[in-house]
Motif scaffolding. Sequence first.
Motif, PDB file in Angstrom:
ATOM      1  N   ASP A 679      58.504 -24.435 -52.147  1.00 33.58           N
ATOM      2  CA  ASP A 679      57.096 -24.035 -52.069  1.00 33.58           C
ATOM      3  C   ASP A 679      56.229 -25.187 -51.551  1.00 33.58           C
ATOM      4  O   ASP A 679      55.299 -24.964 -50.765  1.00 33.58           O
ATOM      5  CB  ASP A 679      56.583 -23.603 -53.440  1.00 33.58           C
ATOM      6  CG  ASP A 679      57.279 -22.356 -53.957  1.00 33.58           C
ATOM      7  OD1 ASP A 679      57.581 -21.464 -53.154  1.00 33.58           O
ATOM      8  OD2 ASP A 679      57.529 -22.295 -55.171  1.00 33.58           O
ATOM      9  N   LYS A 680      56.522 -26.392 -52.006  1.00 32.82           N
ATOM     10  CA  LYS A 680      55.725 -27.548 -51.545  1.00 32.82           C
ATOM     11  C   LYS A 680      55.770 -27.670 -50.028  1.00 32.82           C
ATOM     12  O   LYS A 680      54.749 -27.911 -49.372  1.00 32.82           O
ATOM     13  CB  LYS A 680      56.247 -28.831 -52.191  1.00 32.82           C
ATOM     14  CG  LYS A 680      55.909 -28.993 -53.661  1.00 32.82           C
ATOM     15  CD  LYS A 680      56.405 -30.342 -54.179  1.00 32.82           C
ATOM     16  CE  LYS A 680      56.022 -30.548 -55.636  1.00 32.82           C
ATOM     17  NZ  LYS A 680      56.466 -31.870 -56.149  1.00 32.82           N
ATOM     18  N   ILE A 681      56.953 -27.509 -49.471  1.00 32.47           N
ATOM     19  CA  ILE A 681      57.087 -27.614 -48.014  1.00 32.47           C
ATOM     20  C   ILE A 681      56.321 -26.485 -47.331  1.00 32.47           C
ATOM     21  O   ILE A 681      55.636 -26.712 -46.327  1.00 32.47           O
ATOM     22  CB  ILE A 681      58.583 -27.614 -47.622  1.00 32.47           C
ATOM     23  CG1 ILE A 681      59.232 -28.926 -48.076  1.00 32.47           C
ATOM     24  CG2 ILE A 681      58.759 -27.426 -46.122  1.00 32.47           C
ATOM     25  CD1 ILE A 681      60.728 -28.983 -47.867  1.00 32.47           C
ATOM     26  N   SER A 682      56.403 -25.272 -47.867  1.00 30.96           N
ATOM     27  CA  SER A 682      55.674 -24.140 -47.278  1.00 30.96           C
ATOM     28  C   SER A 682      54.168 -24.373 -47.320  1.00 30.96           C
ATOM     29  O   SER A 682      53.456 -24.084 -46.342  1.00 30.96           O
ATOM     30  CB  SER A 682      56.020 -22.844 -48.021  1.00 30.96           C
ATOM     31  OG  SER A 682      57.369 -22.512 -47.848  1.00 30.96           O
ATOM     32  N   ILE A 683      53.667 -24.883 -48.435  1.00 28.59           N
ATOM     33  CA  ILE A 683      52.231 -25.178 -48.531  1.00 28.59           C
ATOM     34  C   ILE A 683      51.846 -26.237 -47.510  1.00 28.59           C
ATOM     35  O   ILE A 683      50.834 -26.113 -46.799  1.00 28.59           O
ATOM     36  CB  ILE A 683      51.863 -25.635 -49.953  1.00 28.59           C
ATOM     37  CG1 ILE A 683      52.099 -24.504 -50.958  1.00 28.59           C
ATOM     38  CG2 ILE A 683      50.405 -26.087 -50.002  1.00 28.59           C
ATOM     39  CD1 ILE A 683      51.981 -24.942 -52.415  1.00 28.59           C
ATOM     40  N   ALA A 684      52.660 -27.282 -47.410  1.00 30.13           N
ATOM     41  CA  ALA A 684      52.369 -28.362 -46.457  1.00 30.13           C
ATOM     42  C   ALA A 684      52.323 -27.828 -45.033  1.00 30.13           C
ATOM     43  O   ALA A 684      51.404 -28.155 -44.255  1.00 30.13           O
ATOM     44  CB  ALA A 684      53.417 -29.464 -46.591  1.00 30.13           C
ATOM     45  N   PHE A 685      53.295 -27.017 -44.661  1.00 32.92           N
ATOM     46  CA  PHE A 685      53.317 -26.445 -43.314  1.00 32.92           C
ATOM     47  C   PHE A 685      52.040 -25.664 -43.032  1.00 32.92           C
ATOM     48  O   PHE A 685      51.421 -25.803 -41.964  1.00 32.92           O
ATOM     49  CB  PHE A 685      54.524 -25.518 -43.146  1.00 32.92           C
ATOM     50  CG  PHE A 685      55.851 -26.223 -42.965  1.00 32.92           C
ATOM     51  CD1 PHE A 685      55.912 -27.568 -42.636  1.00 32.92           C
ATOM     52  CD2 PHE A 685      57.032 -25.519 -43.106  1.00 32.92           C
ATOM     53  CE1 PHE A 685      57.125 -28.209 -42.448  1.00 32.92           C
ATOM     54  CE2 PHE A 685      58.255 -26.150 -42.927  1.00 32.92           C
ATOM     55  CZ  PHE A 685      58.311 -27.489 -42.600  1.00 32.92           C
ATOM     56  N   ASN A 686      51.631 -24.811 -43.965  1.00 32.71           N
ATOM     57  CA  ASN A 686      50.452 -23.982 -43.746  1.00 32.71           C
ATOM     58  C   ASN A 686      49.169 -24.792 -43.692  1.00 32.71           C
ATOM     59  O   ASN A 686      48.262 -24.482 -42.913  1.00 32.71           O
ATOM     60  CB  ASN A 686      50.367 -22.918 -44.841  1.00 32.71           C
ATOM     61  CG  ASN A 686      51.234 -21.710 -44.550  1.00 32.71           C
ATOM     62  OD1 ASN A 686      50.863 -20.849 -43.766  1.00 32.71           O
ATOM     63  ND2 ASN A 686      52.403 -21.669 -45.169  1.00 32.71           N
ATOM     64  N   LEU A 687      49.070 -25.840 -44.494  1.00 30.97           N
ATOM     65  CA  LEU A 687      47.862 -26.675 -44.469  1.00 30.97           C
ATOM     66  C   LEU A 687      47.768 -27.464 -43.170  1.00 30.97           C
ATOM     67  O   LEU A 687      46.679 -27.591 -42.588  1.00 30.97           O
ATOM     68  CB  LEU A 687      47.863 -27.615 -45.676  1.00 30.97           C
ATOM     69  CG  LEU A 687      47.622 -26.941 -47.032  1.00 30.97           C
ATOM     70  CD1 LEU A 687      47.754 -27.951 -48.166  1.00 30.97           C
ATOM     71  CD2 LEU A 687      46.246 -26.271 -47.081  1.00 30.97           C
ATOM     72  N   ARG A 753      58.604 -19.651 -35.080  1.00 36.49           N
ATOM     73  CA  ARG A 753      57.514 -18.923 -35.748  1.00 36.49           C
ATOM     74  C   ARG A 753      56.260 -19.796 -35.830  1.00 36.49           C
ATOM     75  O   ARG A 753      55.144 -19.286 -35.642  1.00 36.49           O
ATOM     76  CB  ARG A 753      57.951 -18.471 -37.141  1.00 36.49           C
ATOM     77  CG  ARG A 753      58.961 -17.341 -37.108  1.00 36.49           C
ATOM     78  CD  ARG A 753      59.060 -16.568 -38.399  1.00 36.49           C
ATOM     79  NE  ARG A 753      60.118 -15.568 -38.305  1.00 36.49           N
ATOM     80  CZ  ARG A 753      59.989 -14.381 -37.737  1.00 36.49           C
ATOM     81  NH1 ARG A 753      58.817 -14.036 -37.211  1.00 36.49           N
ATOM     82  NH2 ARG A 753      61.000 -13.535 -37.687  1.00 36.49           N
ATOM     83  N   TRP A 754      56.416 -21.069 -36.115  1.00 35.75           N
ATOM     84  CA  TRP A 754      55.245 -21.942 -36.170  1.00 35.75           C
ATOM     85  C   TRP A 754      54.679 -22.180 -34.770  1.00 35.75           C
ATOM     86  O   TRP A 754      53.454 -22.180 -34.586  1.00 35.75           O
ATOM     87  CB  TRP A 754      55.601 -23.273 -36.832  1.00 35.75           C
ATOM     88  CG  TRP A 754      55.892 -23.168 -38.295  1.00 35.75           C
ATOM     89  CD1 TRP A 754      57.051 -23.488 -38.927  1.00 35.75           C
ATOM     90  CD2 TRP A 754      55.013 -22.695 -39.329  1.00 35.75           C
ATOM     91  NE1 TRP A 754      56.966 -23.244 -40.274  1.00 35.75           N
ATOM     92  CE2 TRP A 754      55.716 -22.762 -40.559  1.00 35.75           C
ATOM     93  CE3 TRP A 754      53.704 -22.219 -39.336  1.00 35.75           C
ATOM     94  CZ2 TRP A 754      55.145 -22.366 -41.765  1.00 35.75           C
ATOM     95  CZ3 TRP A 754      53.136 -21.833 -40.553  1.00 35.75           C
ATOM     96  CH2 TRP A 754      53.861 -21.909 -41.738  1.00 35.75           C
ATOM     97  N   LEU A 755      55.548 -22.369 -33.783  1.00 37.59           N
ATOM     98  CA  LEU A 755      55.064 -22.580 -32.415  1.00 37.59           C
ATOM     99  C   LEU A 755      54.284 -21.377 -31.898  1.00 37.59           C
ATOM    100  O   LEU A 755      53.327 -21.527 -31.124  1.00 37.59           O
ATOM    101  CB  LEU A 755      56.251 -22.857 -31.483  1.00 37.59           C
ATOM    102  CG  LEU A 755      56.969 -24.195 -31.656  1.00 37.59           C
ATOM    103  CD1 LEU A 755      58.269 -24.203 -30.865  1.00 37.59           C
ATOM    104  CD2 LEU A 755      56.067 -25.353 -31.210  1.00 37.59           C
ATOM    105  N   ASN A 756      54.704 -20.168 -32.307  1.00 34.65           N
ATOM    106  CA  ASN A 756      54.076 -18.936 -31.836  1.00 34.65           C
ATOM    107  C   ASN A 756      53.250 -18.256 -32.917  1.00 34.65           C
ATOM    108  O   ASN A 756      53.020 -17.040 -32.855  1.00 34.65           O
ATOM    109  CB  ASN A 756      55.156 -17.979 -31.323  1.00 34.65           C
ATOM    110  CG  ASN A 756      55.868 -18.498 -30.096  1.00 34.65           C
ATOM    111  OD1 ASN A 756      55.396 -18.345 -28.977  1.00 34.65           O
ATOM    112  ND2 ASN A 756      57.014 -19.142 -30.300  1.00 34.65           N
ATOM    113  N   HIS A 757      52.826 -19.029 -33.898  1.00 31.22           N
ATOM    114  CA  HIS A 757      52.010 -18.490 -34.987  1.00 31.22           C
ATOM    115  C   HIS A 757      50.724 -17.877 -34.424  1.00 31.22           C
ATOM    116  O   HIS A 757      50.197 -18.332 -33.393  1.00 31.22           O
ATOM    117  CB  HIS A 757      51.675 -19.620 -35.964  1.00 31.22           C
ATOM    118  CG  HIS A 757      51.064 -19.146 -37.246  1.00 31.22           C
ATOM    119  ND1 HIS A 757      49.715 -18.866 -37.361  1.00 31.22           N
ATOM    120  CD2 HIS A 757      51.605 -18.909 -38.464  1.00 31.22           C
ATOM    121  CE1 HIS A 757      49.462 -18.474 -38.602  1.00 31.22           C
ATOM    122  NE2 HIS A 757      50.582 -18.498 -39.290  1.00 31.22           N
ATOM    123  N   PRO A 758      50.199 -16.832 -35.066  1.00 32.77           N
ATOM    124  CA  PRO A 758      48.944 -16.240 -34.572  1.00 32.77           C
ATOM    125  C   PRO A 758      47.829 -17.248 -34.332  1.00 32.77           C
ATOM    126  O   PRO A 758      47.011 -17.056 -33.420  1.00 32.77           O
ATOM    127  CB  PRO A 758      48.587 -15.249 -35.695  1.00 32.77           C
ATOM    128  CG  PRO A 758      49.911 -14.815 -36.240  1.00 32.77           C
ATOM    129  CD  PRO A 758      50.780 -16.034 -36.173  1.00 32.77           C
TER     130      PRO A 758
END
Length: 846
Positions: A679-687, A753-758
């Motif tokens: 979860d920590k990594i997912s939060i970091a990615f989104n921030l 997915r991150w490269l082509n994120h909305p």
Amino acid sequence: MVCRVLVVISLLLSLVSCEKEQDKVEDGVSLELAKERKANIGGVTYKLYFSIPADRSEAIMAESTIFFELFDLIPVILDFKEAKENILAVTSSDGRKIPYTFKNEHIIIHPEHLKKGRNELVIQFKAGESSLNRSDDMLYTLLVPDRCRTLMPCFDQPDIKARFKLTLKVPSRWRAVANGEPVRTEYFNDYKLYEFEETKPLSTYLFAFTVGRFSYLERYVGGRWIGIYHRETDTSKINASIPVIAREVSHALDWMEHYTGIRYPFDVYNVVAIPDFQYGGMEHPGAVYYRASTMFLDRNADLTAWMKRSDVIAHETAHMWFGDYVTMRWFNDVWLKEVFAGFMSDKIMTQLYPEVNHRLNFFLNHYEPALRTDRTRGTHPILQELDNLKDAGTLYGDIIYHKAPIVMRMLEREISERRLQVGLQRYLRRWSYSNADWDELIKLLESTTGQDLQAWNEIWIKESGAPVIEFQKNGIVMTDESGKNRVWPQAVSVFWDYMGLKRTLIPLRDSLTPFRYGASVVLPDGDVMGYGCFLPTDFSIRFLDDELGNLNDPLYRAVAWQALYEGVLHKKVKGEFFLKLCIKHLPQEKNNLVVNRTLSFLRIIYSTYLDEGSRQLIQDDLERFCINMVNNKAEGKNKKSYFNTLLSICSSPKSCSYLSSVLKGEQDLPEDVTINEHDKISIAFNLVLRDTNVYEDMKAYIMKTVKNKDLLDRFEYVYPSLSGDKHVRDSVFNALLVRENRVNEVWVEECLRWLNHPRRRMEAEGYVPKLLGALQEIQQTGDIFFPGSWLSAGLTGHTSKNVYTMVNSFLEKHSNYPQNLKLKILANSDHLRRLHSEEENKDRLK
């Protein structure tokens, strides 16, 4: 003199035969070659030795002694998809060198070096590594569907089953697990030798071994030992998960033995939990692979996570009978093993979770996953054609995993549960440790039941697509969007309103079925008897706006959300209306399964089917809703679902600040919400995606606080795809186009997915042509699900007409593109068609 002439004639005939065989050998494994080999080769055993060094840059030296019966004296063709230089020697059992021809991924042994009856070939070679998932301290094979030939010379087709006798040399601190039970382990200073028991007959795609730094535990449950290999470092997860895994494996084995009347057909059952494994699981007898994150759960994991783990255990265990014990003859019938694994796992789950509504679970597990392909122009029949095994990976997808169990449940209702069970027991006994195809099974079921099943077989198994079913004032209209005017016979349970909800079971046998209450329908198929895209009526939309939360059965609420989502896709329901309904009705929803499915619809509609203005208008309401559900209103185990939804949709500085404080442990969370290292990594990615100024600080924080090595390896691989510098992101994308850089397909998918994120889609549009252009190479070099994952990760974030035009232009330019890959492009770009096809048609009319 006569004898000499006969010898010369024999040699000439042999040479002609060899030339003919060489002329028809093509890349891959053709159906023609497979049929010829099956008719002429049997009794195969592989005695194998692999020496695996600790240094991943060093080659793996190997030797295979292949024993086989040859019925006619013709050339023997082995498959080996590697460079000729990897073949070091081919000899007979007495050491005599045997000449061979290497052509189009095949080793051809000429008849003069063979004999009728028992033959023995010894091949020394460097192991191919394209299907060896190799990291610094771990290696695992993954050879489905036709990748055994990338590892070693073999007869790589499912209907030439063989016994495998394996020896592995591995570094001294590593463990090894394979199909057979270890019978001997020798220890030396810097390496170990593992010798494994010879297996029961297996298809080559089921041969497997894993080596590396693993922990090992075993549990004795239900009169059998269950071994568990893993790399998990979270002690609380280990302690909470190991007993459950062992218990559920034992339960699934017991259930399958009872249903089939056949004891577990293999010698050992080991769970191998692999970090970021490409699939949910893989059914190798003796070494069953599972994705580690699915198996090892937090103490506060919700019901959906628990059931996902149980389902994959049941599914892979059912494969021991359906797929491993009895295997399809050819991979066009790959659905046959998958349908019964899925079908049996649903039954196993019913016993395992008696408190769960299993009609609901079946509906959520299969209907929307099937329709997400079947409602598109990229759909295909359950039973597909396959001329060459090199294309077998393209057959996998939603249709065989999800539509097939739905139609099999229809068949069970048609012939009765007991008759289906008896028929399947006969099937397993008739073809034990052997192979059978669908036609053989359907004939056996017809003889068991005395019923003619061919009409059902034609429309549900051999035809593609799903009907669109719509209720009008005086009838039920079934539409075939392909224009073929087909009808899918079925029964539906219609719920309509007249002084309270009424239920009527209606058989659909034509494109128009009279029904006088069509204008007052609430649920088009409340009990999920049929299959198709059921559209909401104007009346049902108004009714559900007021009463959705008051429907007493969670299945009915799930069906209602599904119909409303179908309405969004067919432009009968506005996306913002759907999201407002979520805010209105989800606070009263307690069922975790319904919550998770509805939130998945919310996330799709938010990112894909809202224009930017509508998204901004509802943004604050959605964020407030999610935070409020996490902190106050949601049922305990549902809170994490709302937290993950907030993570997906957050935009405002306030919500980002909230998530940042959660990451750093500064925000108090309810007891039911556990933030683990993943979860920590997912939060970091989104921030970082939302504020690239924190890129370096966030990286330092994660590297300092996350201890699991496998998670850190993933983080370091993926993180540059979130850079605020477009040049860095471009270099990441271009690197992904190079095969050697795709070290882990799950990581590659995440990068895409991150490269082509909305949030990045405008800047990422330039990736699309290259993404499509690489697809054939991705299919040739990647695992079975990778082409679909590659397209999904690269296209889902895009919504512009420009990208829609790019996709159409690519398909028009490549008119002879492989059909199965074309279908995957159409399926994964269907959202673009729904967004822009009407606009395109209007432009054409101008």
